[in-house]
Design a protein around this motif. Sequence first.
Motif, short mmCIF file in Angstrom:
data_model
loop_
_atom_site.label_atom_id
_atom_site.label_comp_id
_atom_site.label_asym_id
_atom_site.label_seq_id
_atom_site.Cartn_x
_atom_site.Cartn_y
_atom_site.Cartn_z
N SER A 93 0.83 -1.20 0.00
CA SER A 93 0.00 0.00 0.00
C SER A 93 0.87 1.25 0.00
N PHE A 118 -3.72 3.82 -0.69
CA PHE A 118 -4.16 2.86 -1.69
C PHE A 118 -3.55 1.50 -1.40
N ASN A 119 -4.41 0.48 -1.26
CA ASN A 119 -3.97 -0.90 -1.08
C ASN A 119 -3.91 -1.53 -2.47
N LYS A 122 -5.75 -5.22 -2.70
CA LYS A 122 -7.22 -5.22 -2.66
C LYS A 122 -7.84 -4.17 -3.59
N LYS A 123 -7.00 -3.34 -4.20
CA LYS A 123 -7.49 -2.27 -5.10
C LYS A 123 -8.49 -1.37 -4.40
N GLN A 124 -8.18 -0.98 -3.18
CA GLN A 124 -9.06 -0.09 -2.43
C GLN A 124 -8.31 1.18 -2.05
N GLU A 125 -9.05 2.28 -2.05
CA GLU A 125 -8.45 3.58 -1.76
C GLU A 125 -9.18 4.25 -0.61
N LEU A 126 -8.42 4.79 0.33
CA LEU A 126 -8.95 5.56 1.46
C LEU A 126 -8.67 7.02 1.17
N ILE A 148 -13.90 5.22 1.40
CA ILE A 148 -13.14 4.08 0.89
C ILE A 148 -13.81 3.63 -0.39
N LYS A 149 -13.00 3.57 -1.45
CA LYS A 149 -13.50 3.14 -2.76
C LYS A 149 -12.81 1.84 -3.16
N THR A 150 -13.62 0.92 -3.67
CA THR A 150 -13.11 -0.32 -4.25
C THR A 150 -13.73 -0.41 -5.64
N MET A 154 -18.43 1.74 -2.58
CA MET A 154 -17.96 2.98 -1.98
C MET A 154 -18.53 3.05 -0.57
#
Length: 181
Positions: A93, A118-119, A122-126, A148-150, A154
């Motif tokens: 991340s 951004f992880n 897992k393709k997730q963003e905080l 948090i968006k994936t 959302m």
Amino acid sequence: MDFSLQRVFFFFLIALGIQSCVNDIQKIKKITFKSTDPDEKTADLVLTYTDSGQAKIRLIAPLAESFAKPNKIIKFREGIKLEFYTKKGALLSTLTAKYGEIDELNGSMFVKDSVRMFNTVKKQELQTEELFWTRKDSVIFTNKLVIIKTPKVMLYGDGIRAKQDFSSYKFIKPKGKFDLD
């Protein structure tokens, strides 16, 4: 003028010039040093924390300013980027912000202004406006609005606690929208 008299006059001028070049460092500090100035500045900082030869965290900043008083603090006024790595050395991340501070005595960090984490796995963003980190428990947290968006979901809420590498997290006051396919 006699040649020997010229030499004496010349050496007198040189001796006078050398003595006039002596500066008292304390007087210079009083004129040029401000109490708000950093004790140290580092440009284009890249710092890698390792464990057993493996990169764990990499810190990247265009400017780092260290202050010894009143607390030992490092400020990143031009932005900061942190990269977190897995045990095998793969990028897990990244965290970016326009401003950051590390308090070395308390073992804590604070980032603010356009904070993004951004992880990559897992393709997730905080997204939030500020985050805190403590060395004692390796947790990041905030009480501010968090999004948090994936690729499929959302989520948002007020406040979050997460592992420092953003591999797991818990909202304090969750809200959100789920798009289930």
